[in-house]
Scaffold this active site. Structure first.
Site, PDB file in Angstrom:
ATOM      1  N   GLU A  35     -25.571 -13.704 -22.840  1.00  9.44           N
ATOM      2  CA  GLU A  35     -25.401 -15.149 -23.015  1.00  9.44           C
ATOM      3  C   GLU A  35     -26.642 -15.713 -23.691  1.00  9.44           C
ATOM      4  O   GLU A  35     -27.764 -15.524 -23.213  1.00  9.44           O
ATOM      5  CB  GLU A  35     -25.177 -15.827 -21.668  1.00  9.44           C
ATOM      6  CG  GLU A  35     -25.122 -17.351 -21.738  1.00  9.44           C
ATOM      7  CD  GLU A  35     -24.079 -17.859 -22.721  1.00  9.44           C
ATOM      8  OE1 GLU A  35     -24.465 -18.624 -23.642  1.00  9.44           O
ATOM      9  OE2 GLU A  35     -22.891 -17.479 -22.598  1.00  9.44           O
ATOM     10  N   CYS A  43     -17.341 -25.656 -20.327  1.00  8.18           N
ATOM     11  CA  CYS A  43     -16.789 -26.455 -19.233  1.00  8.18           C
ATOM     12  C   CYS A  43     -17.875 -26.938 -18.286  1.00  8.18           C
ATOM     13  O   CYS A  43     -17.944 -28.116 -17.945  1.00  8.18           O
ATOM     14  CB  CYS A  43     -15.739 -25.646 -18.472  1.00  8.18           C
ATOM     15  SG  CYS A  43     -15.012 -26.551 -17.087  1.00  8.18           S
ATOM     16  N   CYS A  48     -15.750 -30.117 -19.284  1.00  6.71           N
ATOM     17  CA  CYS A  48     -14.971 -30.783 -18.260  1.00  6.71           C
ATOM     18  C   CYS A  48     -15.781 -31.253 -17.055  1.00  6.71           C
ATOM     19  O   CYS A  48     -15.510 -32.331 -16.512  1.00  6.71           O
ATOM     20  CB  CYS A  48     -13.810 -29.890 -17.806  1.00  6.71           C
ATOM     21  SG  CYS A  48     -14.142 -28.133 -17.799  1.00  6.71           S
ATOM     22  N   LYS A  51     -18.271 -34.241 -18.098  1.00  6.04           N
ATOM     23  CA  LYS A  51     -17.399 -35.335 -18.539  1.00  6.04           C
ATOM     24  C   LYS A  51     -16.753 -36.022 -17.348  1.00  6.04           C
ATOM     25  O   LYS A  51     -16.724 -37.261 -17.251  1.00  6.04           O
ATOM     26  CB  LYS A  51     -16.324 -34.779 -19.464  1.00  6.04           C
ATOM     27  CG  LYS A  51     -15.187 -35.740 -19.776  1.00  6.04           C
ATOM     28  CD  LYS A  51     -13.992 -34.979 -20.333  1.00  6.04           C
ATOM     29  CE  LYS A  51     -13.396 -34.062 -19.295  1.00  6.04           C
ATOM     30  NZ  LYS A  51     -12.334 -33.202 -19.831  1.00  6.04           N
ATOM     31  N   TYR A  99     -23.216 -19.594 -11.315  1.00  8.19           N
ATOM     32  CA  TYR A  99     -22.620 -18.617 -12.234  1.00  8.19           C
ATOM     33  C   TYR A  99     -23.522 -17.387 -12.385  1.00  8.19           C
ATOM     34  O   TYR A  99     -23.044 -16.252 -12.426  1.00  8.19           O
ATOM     35  CB  TYR A  99     -22.355 -19.265 -13.591  1.00  8.19           C
ATOM     36  CG  TYR A  99     -20.991 -19.892 -13.684  1.00  8.19           C
ATOM     37  CD1 TYR A  99     -19.971 -19.264 -14.380  1.00  8.19           C
ATOM     38  CD2 TYR A  99     -20.714 -21.108 -13.068  1.00  8.19           C
ATOM     39  CE1 TYR A  99     -18.702 -19.826 -14.460  1.00  8.19           C
ATOM     40  CE2 TYR A  99     -19.456 -21.675 -13.138  1.00  8.19           C
ATOM     41  CZ  TYR A  99     -18.450 -21.030 -13.837  1.00  8.19           C
ATOM     42  OH  TYR A  99     -17.208 -21.582 -13.895  1.00  8.19           O
ATOM     43  N   TYR A 178      -7.479 -35.658 -26.646  1.00  6.20           N
ATOM     44  CA  TYR A 178      -7.878 -35.961 -25.267  1.00  6.20           C
ATOM     45  C   TYR A 178      -9.381 -36.177 -25.128  1.00  6.20           C
ATOM     46  O   TYR A 178      -9.816 -37.051 -24.357  1.00  6.20           O
ATOM     47  CB  TYR A 178      -7.376 -34.876 -24.311  1.00  6.20           C
ATOM     48  CG  TYR A 178      -8.118 -33.565 -24.358  1.00  6.20           C
ATOM     49  CD1 TYR A 178      -9.149 -33.295 -23.474  1.00  6.20           C
ATOM     50  CD2 TYR A 178      -7.774 -32.579 -25.284  1.00  6.20           C
ATOM     51  CE1 TYR A 178      -9.830 -32.092 -23.500  1.00  6.20           C
ATOM     52  CE2 TYR A 178      -8.442 -31.370 -25.315  1.00  6.20           C
ATOM     53  CZ  TYR A 178      -9.468 -31.126 -24.427  1.00  6.20           C
ATOM     54  OH  TYR A 178     -10.135 -29.924 -24.463  1.00  6.20           O
ATOM     55  N   GLU A 182     -11.146 -39.626 -23.668  1.00  4.45           N
ATOM     56  CA  GLU A 182     -12.019 -39.578 -22.499  1.00  4.45           C
ATOM     57  C   GLU A 182     -13.360 -40.240 -22.772  1.00  4.45           C
ATOM     58  O   GLU A 182     -13.854 -41.020 -21.938  1.00  4.45           O
ATOM     59  CB  GLU A 182     -12.195 -38.129 -22.066  1.00  4.45           C
ATOM     60  CG  GLU A 182     -10.916 -37.548 -21.460  1.00  4.45           C
ATOM     61  CD  GLU A 182     -10.943 -36.046 -21.311  1.00  4.45           C
ATOM     62  OE1 GLU A 182     -10.085 -35.520 -20.572  1.00  4.45           O
ATOM     63  OE2 GLU A 182     -11.808 -35.387 -21.927  1.00  4.45           O
ATOM     64  N   HIS A 437       5.297 -42.661   1.722  1.00  4.79           N
ATOM     65  CA  HIS A 437       5.198 -44.093   1.455  1.00  4.79           C
ATOM     66  C   HIS A 437       3.975 -44.681   2.174  1.00  4.79           C
ATOM     67  O   HIS A 437       3.684 -44.308   3.303  1.00  4.79           O
ATOM     68  CB  HIS A 437       6.474 -44.776   1.949  1.00  4.79           C
ATOM     69  CG  HIS A 437       6.552 -46.229   1.614  1.00  4.79           C
ATOM     70  ND1 HIS A 437       6.807 -46.684   0.340  1.00  4.79           N
ATOM     71  CD2 HIS A 437       6.380 -47.324   2.385  1.00  4.79           C
ATOM     72  CE1 HIS A 437       6.809 -47.996   0.340  1.00  4.79           C
ATOM     73  NE2 HIS A 437       6.556 -48.412   1.576  1.00  4.79           N
ATOM     74  N   GLU A 442       5.526 -41.019  -4.635  1.00  5.81           N
ATOM     75  CA  GLU A 442       6.894 -41.029  -4.130  1.00  5.81           C
ATOM     76  C   GLU A 442       7.903 -41.423  -5.207  1.00  5.81           C
ATOM     77  O   GLU A 442       9.107 -41.182  -5.044  1.00  5.81           O
ATOM     78  CB  GLU A 442       7.011 -41.980  -2.934  1.00  5.81           C
ATOM     79  CG  GLU A 442       6.892 -43.455  -3.272  1.00  5.81           C
ATOM     80  CD  GLU A 442       7.056 -44.347  -2.048  1.00  5.81           C
ATOM     81  OE1 GLU A 442       7.956 -44.070  -1.234  1.00  5.81           O
ATOM     82  OE2 GLU A 442       6.272 -45.299  -1.917  1.00  5.81           O
TER      83      GLU A 442
END
Length: 455
Positions: A35, A43, A48, A51, A99, A178, A182, A437, A442
């Site tokens: 890495e 993410c 994600c 964000k 991670y 999207y 956002e 309810h 519902e």
């Protein structure tokens, strides 16, 4: 003596790469991961997770405004952008560590640096070469900036938003997908004046038409200046900020221009072309249903393949691949009825197919049920925000084939509906279920009136 240094060498420690490596190591494989940037991938670091944290921040602003309708007396809210970013950074650092520990705990060897493939079974990281029986590419994607004058000099992407030192009071967001929705929503919710531009006729291309239209109306009601058929021609830096010049000649004064116009697979510079790994015109690595590339022993999954670019899909693909290769479990990822959400304000949630696709693909016809209402919360808050829900049903089998929602808490609702749809639930199953309810959810079990077929 083993023929190779490792059984599996993974390039990329994002969601898919970490999952595949960890599971493979758990099955007894000798695994390494390289890495070059940060553990957890897009993410966790610039996608994600941060964000959603910023969206939560924007939601608190709405909640403070709405509180007066419930008897709370609060002064004028003041938001501290630096405090939010600092809290976000602390949480991301924590997740980075998780991670890393997941990999280390599984016995995975970690290489921190850029990896390139220099042979069918050879990887080089910062001048060191190691061999592996199999190589997995899980490098993800990266946001793009356009070629218009000034865009690369003064424009930013979602990556840079998370590290802005100062809060931009005037924001132009380019894009209609999207990510664009956002960021337009969170900046608007935190107090910025937001203009969102989209070159097409309506936002959220690929979503159900009713959802697209309803969401656009709700975002405009929330205060976002949403303009379709609008394109930035160039960006000019001036004293006190920027000017985004539109193709129709309109100038927009702003403090930041955020481009959310697409992402590109991160496949360049890995040595794939020299090895003959086949890619499409956009740089996505082509794979078969076993995640095998055109070169034996080299695999790819997640966003770098540009198929279903969602974190849970990359996780599932990584797990399945490791089980197949090292766990003697020949199973497949279920790509049916994948739930998706747009964390705009209000949010969007969807699973299954759109009404338009259903009418094109189901010869027996389609039954459609819609509900559009003002949530109970806003009867007292006074906020002009509504909720939309829709079920798309195969008329012949009565199976629910699509569910689409816009409104508060809809992403939390859609997961359960996805389970039901994967179990083959029919409209009658929904009708026979007692509602909870009073909740918005519902509505799914009380919708009884079919919408008329289009003429």
């Amino acid at each position: 003596m083993a023929q190779y240094d490792f059984d599996l060498f993974t390039i990329g420690a994002g969601s898919g790469g970490v999952r595949a490596s960890r599971i493979a190591a758990g099955h007894g494989a000798r695994v390494a991961v390289a890495e070059e940037r940060y553990f957890g991938g897009t993410c966790v670091n610039v996608g994600c997770v941060p964000k959603k944290l910023l969206v939560y921040g924007a939601e608190y602003g709405q909640a403070l405004e709405d509180a007066a309708g419930f008897g709370w007396r609060v002064g004028k809210p003041i938001h501290d952008w630096q405090a939010l970013i600092a809290a976000k950074d602390k949480e991301i650092a924590r997740l980075n560590g998780i991670y890393r520990h997941l990999l280390q705990g599984a016995g995975v060897t970690i290489f921190e640096g850029r990896a390139t493939i220099v042979g069918p079974h050879t990887v080089e990281v910062d001048g060191r070469r190691v061999t592996a029986e199999r190589i997995l590419i899980a490098t993800g994607g990266w946001p793009e900036l356009p070629d218009q004058p000034g865009a690369k000099e003064y424009g930013i992407t979602s990556n840079e938003v998370f590290y802005l030192k100062e809060f931009p009071r005037r924001v132009v967001v380019a894009g209609g997908g999207y990510i664009a929705l956002e960021f337009a929503s969170l900046f608007n919710g935190l107090g910025a004046k937001v203009t969102q531009l989209y070159r097409g006729s309506q936002i959220l291309r690929g979503f159900d038409k009713d959802v697209r239209d309803f969401t656009a109306d709700e975002m405009r009601k929330a205060g976002i200046d949403l303009r379709t058929h609008a394109i930035i021609d160039r960006i000019e830096k001036v004293e006190g900020g920027l000017i985004a010049h539109l193709s129709d000649g309109t100038p927009l004064e702003c403090d930041a221009v955020v481009y959310a116009i697409g992402r590109k697979p991160m496949s360049q510079g890995l040595g794939l072309e020299a090895l003959g790994v086949e890619m499409d015109g956009g740089g996505a690595i082509k794979v078969d249903d076993q995640y095998q590339t055109s070169v034996p022993g080299i695999y790819a999954l997640g966003d770098v393949t540009n198929r279903v670019n969602l974190t849970p899909v990359a996780l599932a693909e990584g797990h399945v691949l490791a089980d197949r290769l090292y766990g003697d479990r020949q199973r497949d990822v279920n790509y049916d009825n994948i739930p998706t959400a747009v964390f705009s304000l209000p949010p969007v949630a969807s699973v299954g197919i759109t009404e338009e696709k259903a009418r094109d693909s189901l010869p027996g016809g389609v039954d459609v049920y819609r509900s559009n209402f003002k949530p109970m919360r806003h009867q007292l808050s006074g906020r002009d925000q509504r909720t939309f829900m829709k079920l798309v049903v195969d008329r012949a089998s009565q199976k629910v084939v699509g569910c689409h929602m816009v409104g508060a808490d809809t992403p939390e609702m859609i997961q359960g509906v996805a389970v039901a749809m994967n179990a083959g639930a029919t409209k009658q199953d929904f009708d026979n279920t007692i509602g909870l309810h009073p909740t918005a959810a519902e509505e799914f079990v009380t919708m009884r009136t079919k919408s008329p077929d289009p003429t």
